[in-house]
Design a protein around this motif. Structure first.
Motif, PDB file in Angstrom:
ATOM      1  N   GLY A 178       0.780  -1.229   0.000  1.00 25.58           N
ATOM      2  CA  GLY A 178       0.000   0.000   0.000  1.00 25.58           C
ATOM      3  C   GLY A 178       0.814   1.282   0.000  1.00 25.58           C
ATOM      4  N   LEU A 179       2.106   1.160  -0.269  1.00 28.61           N
ATOM      5  CA  LEU A 179       2.957   2.349  -0.294  1.00 28.61           C
ATOM      6  C   LEU A 179       2.782   3.129  -1.589  1.00 28.61           C
ATOM      7  CD1 LEU A 179       5.078   4.102   1.045  1.00 28.61           C
ATOM      8  CD2 LEU A 179       6.834   2.487   0.299  1.00 28.61           C
ATOM      9  N   VAL A 180       2.530   2.423  -2.698  1.00 37.11           N
ATOM     10  CA  VAL A 180       2.183   3.082  -3.951  1.00 37.11           C
ATOM     11  C   VAL A 180       0.854   2.527  -4.442  1.00 37.11           C
ATOM     12  CG1 VAL A 180       4.610   3.461  -4.540  1.00 37.11           C
ATOM     13  CG2 VAL A 180       3.410   1.467  -5.477  1.00 37.11           C
ATOM     14  N   ASN A 181       0.161   3.335  -5.244  1.00 40.24           N
ATOM     15  CA  ASN A 181      -1.165   2.940  -5.717  1.00 40.24           C
ATOM     16  C   ASN A 181      -1.109   1.999  -6.917  1.00 40.24           C
ATOM     17  OD1 ASN A 181      -1.308   5.669  -4.368  1.00 40.24           O
ATOM     18  ND2 ASN A 181      -3.491   5.285  -4.590  1.00 40.24           N
ATOM     19  N   GLU A 182      -0.236   2.337  -7.889  1.00 37.74           N
ATOM     20  CA  GLU A 182      -0.132   1.557  -9.115  1.00 37.74           C
ATOM     21  C   GLU A 182       1.315   1.532  -9.582  1.00 37.74           C
ATOM     22  OE1 GLU A 182      -2.488  -0.169 -10.384  1.00 37.74           O
ATOM     23  OE2 GLU A 182      -4.310   0.686  -9.526  1.00 37.74           O
ATOM     24  N   VAL A 183       1.633   0.521 -10.394  1.00 37.14           N
ATOM     25  CA  VAL A 183       2.969   0.382 -10.973  1.00 37.14           C
ATOM     26  C   VAL A 183       2.819   0.238 -12.482  1.00 37.14           C
ATOM     27  CG1 VAL A 183       5.065  -1.025 -11.073  1.00 37.14           C
ATOM     28  CG2 VAL A 183       3.873  -0.712  -8.892  1.00 37.14           C
ATOM     29  N   PHE A 184       3.655   0.972 -13.225  1.00 38.95           N
ATOM     30  CA  PHE A 184       3.601   0.956 -14.685  1.00 38.95           C
ATOM     31  C   PHE A 184       5.011   0.839 -15.262  1.00 38.95           C
ATOM     32  CE2 PHE A 184       0.051   3.631 -13.237  1.00 38.95           C
ATOM     33  CZ  PHE A 184      -1.021   2.964 -13.813  1.00 38.95           C
ATOM     34  N   PRO A 185       5.131   0.367 -16.498  1.00 39.40           N
ATOM     35  CA  PRO A 185       6.428   0.446 -17.171  1.00 39.40           C
ATOM     36  C   PRO A 185       6.911   1.894 -17.186  1.00 39.40           C
ATOM     37  CG  PRO A 185       4.915  -0.939 -18.420  1.00 39.40           C
ATOM     38  CD  PRO A 185       4.101  -0.285 -17.341  1.00 39.40           C
ATOM     39  N   ILE A 186       8.209   2.096 -17.089  1.00 38.98           N
ATOM     40  CA  ILE A 186       8.764   3.434 -16.977  1.00 38.98           C
ATOM     41  C   ILE A 186       8.291   4.352 -18.097  1.00 38.98           C
ATOM     42  CG2 ILE A 186      10.875   2.712 -18.154  1.00 38.98           C
ATOM     43  CD1 ILE A 186      10.617   5.435 -15.432  1.00 38.98           C
ATOM     44  N   GLU A 187       8.169   3.794 -19.308  1.00 36.83           N
ATOM     45  CA  GLU A 187       7.784   4.627 -20.446  1.00 36.83           C
ATOM     46  C   GLU A 187       6.310   5.044 -20.404  1.00 36.83           C
ATOM     47  OE1 GLU A 187       7.673   0.269 -21.790  1.00 36.83           O
ATOM     48  OE2 GLU A 187       9.019   1.584 -20.653  1.00 36.83           O
ATOM     49  N   GLU A 188       5.511   4.396 -19.553  1.00 33.95           N
ATOM     50  CA  GLU A 188       4.087   4.729 -19.446  1.00 33.95           C
ATOM     51  C   GLU A 188       3.761   5.545 -18.196  1.00 33.95           C
ATOM     52  OE1 GLU A 188       1.650   1.251 -19.647  1.00 33.95           O
ATOM     53  OE2 GLU A 188       2.714   0.411 -21.369  1.00 33.95           O
ATOM     54  N   LEU A 189       4.709   5.656 -17.277  1.00 31.24           N
ATOM     55  CA  LEU A 189       4.413   6.210 -15.961  1.00 31.24           C
ATOM     56  C   LEU A 189       3.812   7.608 -16.014  1.00 31.24           C
ATOM     57  CD1 LEU A 189       4.534   6.178 -12.852  1.00 31.24           C
ATOM     58  CD2 LEU A 189       6.894   7.040 -13.052  1.00 31.24           C
ATOM     59  N   LEU A 190       4.472   8.529 -16.682  1.00 26.99           N
ATOM     60  CA  LEU A 190       3.994   9.907 -16.659  1.00 26.99           C
ATOM     61  C   LEU A 190       2.648  10.039 -17.367  1.00 26.99           C
ATOM     62  CD1 LEU A 190       4.631  12.682 -15.599  1.00 26.99           C
ATOM     63  CD2 LEU A 190       5.876  13.169 -17.704  1.00 26.99           C
ATOM     64  N   ALA A 191       2.475   9.322 -18.467  1.00 28.71           N
ATOM     65  CA  ALA A 191       1.198   9.380 -19.183  1.00 28.71           C
ATOM     66  C   ALA A 191       0.061   8.843 -18.318  1.00 28.71           C
ATOM     67  CB  ALA A 191       1.285   8.594 -20.486  1.00 28.71           C
ATOM     68  N   LYS A 192       0.302   7.745 -17.606  1.00 30.25           N
ATOM     69  CA  LYS A 192      -0.724   7.180 -16.728  1.00 30.25           C
ATOM     70  C   LYS A 192      -1.021   8.123 -15.560  1.00 30.25           C
ATOM     71  CE  LYS A 192      -1.500   3.181 -18.733  1.00 30.25           C
ATOM     72  NZ  LYS A 192      -2.850   2.826 -19.285  1.00 30.25           N
ATOM     73  N   THR A 193       0.013   8.778 -15.052  1.00 32.45           N
ATOM     74  CA  THR A 193      -0.195   9.726 -13.965  1.00 32.45           C
ATOM     75  C   THR A 193      -1.008  10.917 -14.449  1.00 32.45           C
ATOM     76  OG1 THR A 193       1.954   9.061 -13.077  1.00 32.45           O
ATOM     77  CG2 THR A 193       0.953  11.012 -12.124  1.00 32.45           C
ATOM     78  N   LYS A 194      -0.731  11.365 -15.656  1.00 35.01           N
ATOM     79  CA  LYS A 194      -1.498  12.477 -16.225  1.00 35.01           C
ATOM     80  C   LYS A 194      -2.949  12.083 -16.462  1.00 35.01           C
ATOM     81  CE  LYS A 194       2.267  15.029 -18.495  1.00 35.01           C
ATOM     82  NZ  LYS A 194       2.842  15.435 -19.808  1.00 35.01           N
ATOM     83  N   GLU A 195      -3.179  10.818 -16.834  1.00 32.57           N
ATOM     84  CA  GLU A 195      -4.556  10.348 -17.003  1.00 32.57           C
ATOM     85  C   GLU A 195      -5.335  10.469 -15.703  1.00 32.57           C
ATOM     86  OE1 GLU A 195      -4.934   6.434 -18.582  1.00 32.57           O
ATOM     87  OE2 GLU A 195      -3.697   6.856 -20.350  1.00 32.57           O
ATOM     88  N   LEU A 196      -4.714  10.042 -14.606  1.00 34.86           N
ATOM     89  CA  LEU A 196      -5.362  10.163 -13.310  1.00 34.86           C
ATOM     90  C   LEU A 196      -5.598  11.625 -12.968  1.00 34.86           C
ATOM     91  CD1 LEU A 196      -6.378   9.043 -10.600  1.00 34.86           C
ATOM     92  CD2 LEU A 196      -4.008   9.120  -9.788  1.00 34.86           C
ATOM     93  N   ALA A 197      -4.586  12.459 -13.213  1.00 34.15           N
ATOM     94  CA  ALA A 197      -4.720  13.890 -12.921  1.00 34.15           C
ATOM     95  C   ALA A 197      -5.869  14.494 -13.710  1.00 34.15           C
ATOM     96  CB  ALA A 197      -3.415  14.609 -13.241  1.00 34.15           C
ATOM     97  N   SER A 198      -6.014  14.096 -14.965  1.00 32.22           N
ATOM     98  CA  SER A 198      -7.083  14.607 -15.806  1.00 32.22           C
ATOM     99  C   SER A 198      -8.457  14.200 -15.274  1.00 32.22           C
ATOM    100  CB  SER A 198      -6.911  14.101 -17.241  1.00 32.22           C
ATOM    101  OG  SER A 198      -7.946  14.560 -18.075  1.00 32.22           O
ATOM    102  N   THR A 199      -8.555  12.972 -14.797  1.00 30.94           N
ATOM    103  CA  THR A 199      -9.819  12.504 -14.205  1.00 30.94           C
ATOM    104  C   THR A 199     -10.173  13.327 -12.972  1.00 30.94           C
ATOM    105  OG1 THR A 199      -9.450  10.258 -15.016  1.00 30.94           O
ATOM    106  CG2 THR A 199     -10.996  10.528 -13.179  1.00 30.94           C
ATOM    107  N   ILE A 200      -9.192  13.560 -12.123  1.00 23.75           N
ATOM    108  CA  ILE A 200      -9.426  14.347 -10.908  1.00 23.75           C
ATOM    109  C   ILE A 200      -9.797  15.776 -11.271  1.00 23.75           C
ATOM    110  CG2 ILE A 200      -8.314  15.302  -8.848  1.00 23.75           C
ATOM    111  CD1 ILE A 200      -6.592  12.753  -8.767  1.00 23.75           C
TER     112      ILE A 200
END
Length: 255
Positions: A178-200
């Motif tokens: 529970g220390l991190v919410n999700e894990v992604f390949p390094i090349e996808e990390l920022l895009a996935k984080t931005k997706e969450l940010a966009s939803t919020i």
């Protein structure tokens, strides 16, 4: 404002703060802490910014720790001032900011780096991330909130094991505890984080702000009362009126 050790970009109501000290694996020094703090003040007052992402430059390191050279000769008084100033000016500021802050942990998050990630409201990590609090190997303990935030996130037993042993854990292990919410390949990390940010960012900024305040107090006696009062306060605000109207009119709200 011009910065020396960080970069800031803005995209669709999301701001990305990138710690840019690749020669030192993005280690935190006094200037970097000051610059991130100033950037947060700037973004908090920017009506166009609804979510903030903090990440590190490159693919090796989010933040590899504090810059040990800066405090290697400190005495007790200076060390306490360092910890107190850092907590008040950055780490506590992030936790209590009225906008969500998401850590995109790309690579090493050690010592002050993990403490920085833990002060954020949400943590996404790359699959090559390594996380840990190695301070006891230096004859120290975490000074930027690590002994307080880690037990709340993963439980006291696991926190004790990590702090006492100083061992690093993988991103997958960090997700399991529970220390991190999700894990992604390094090349996808920022895009996935931005997706969450966009939803919020599509949701009511006022409601999200109130939710931050309430959840931050969830382990205190004031938590329930803060939730009740905040719930009531929102009924007199424009965001609630727009949200309810949109629901009844079967359309998307425009916050």
């Amino acid at each position: 404002m011009a910065y020396e050790n960080i970069l800031i970009s803005n995209e669709e109501k999301t701001a990305v703060i990138t710690i840019n000290r690749p020669h030192s694996l993005n280690a935190l020094n006094a200037l970097t802490i000051s610059e991130i703090s100033s950037a947060l003040d700037e973004l908090q007052n920017d009506a166009e910014t609804r979510v903030i992402i903090i990440t590190g430059s490159g693919e090796k390191s989010f933040v590899a720790g504090a810059d040990i050279k800066e405090f290697s000769d400190f005495n007790q008084e200076k060390a306490e001032e360092l910890a107190r100033t850092g907590q008040n000016n950055l780490f506590n500021k992030i936790e209590n900011l009225n906008k969500p802050v998401i850590a995109a942990v790309n690579g090493f998050a050690l010592g002050g780096g993990l403490e920085l990630a833990m002060s954020c409201h949400i943590r996404y990590a790359s699959d090559n991330a390594k996380l840990g609090l190695p301070e006891v190997t230096l004859g120290l303990i975490p000074g930027y909130g690590g002994t307080q935030r880690l037990p709340k996130l993963v439980g006291k037993g696991i926190a004790n094991e990590m702090i006492f042993s100083a061992k690093m854990i993988s991103a997958q292990k960090a997700k399991e505890i529970g220390l991190v919410n999700e894990v992604f390949p390094i090349e996808e990390l920022l895009a996935k984080t931005k997706e969450l940010a966009s939803t919020i960012a599509r949701n009511s900024p006022m409601a999200v702000s109130k939710a931050i305040k309430a959840t931050n107090l969830s382990d205190t006696e004031r938590g329930f009362e803060t939730e009740i009062v905040s719930f009531g306060e929102l009924f007199d605000m424009d965001d609630k009126k727009e949200g309810v109207s949109a629901f009844l009119e079967k359309r998307k709200p425009n916050f």
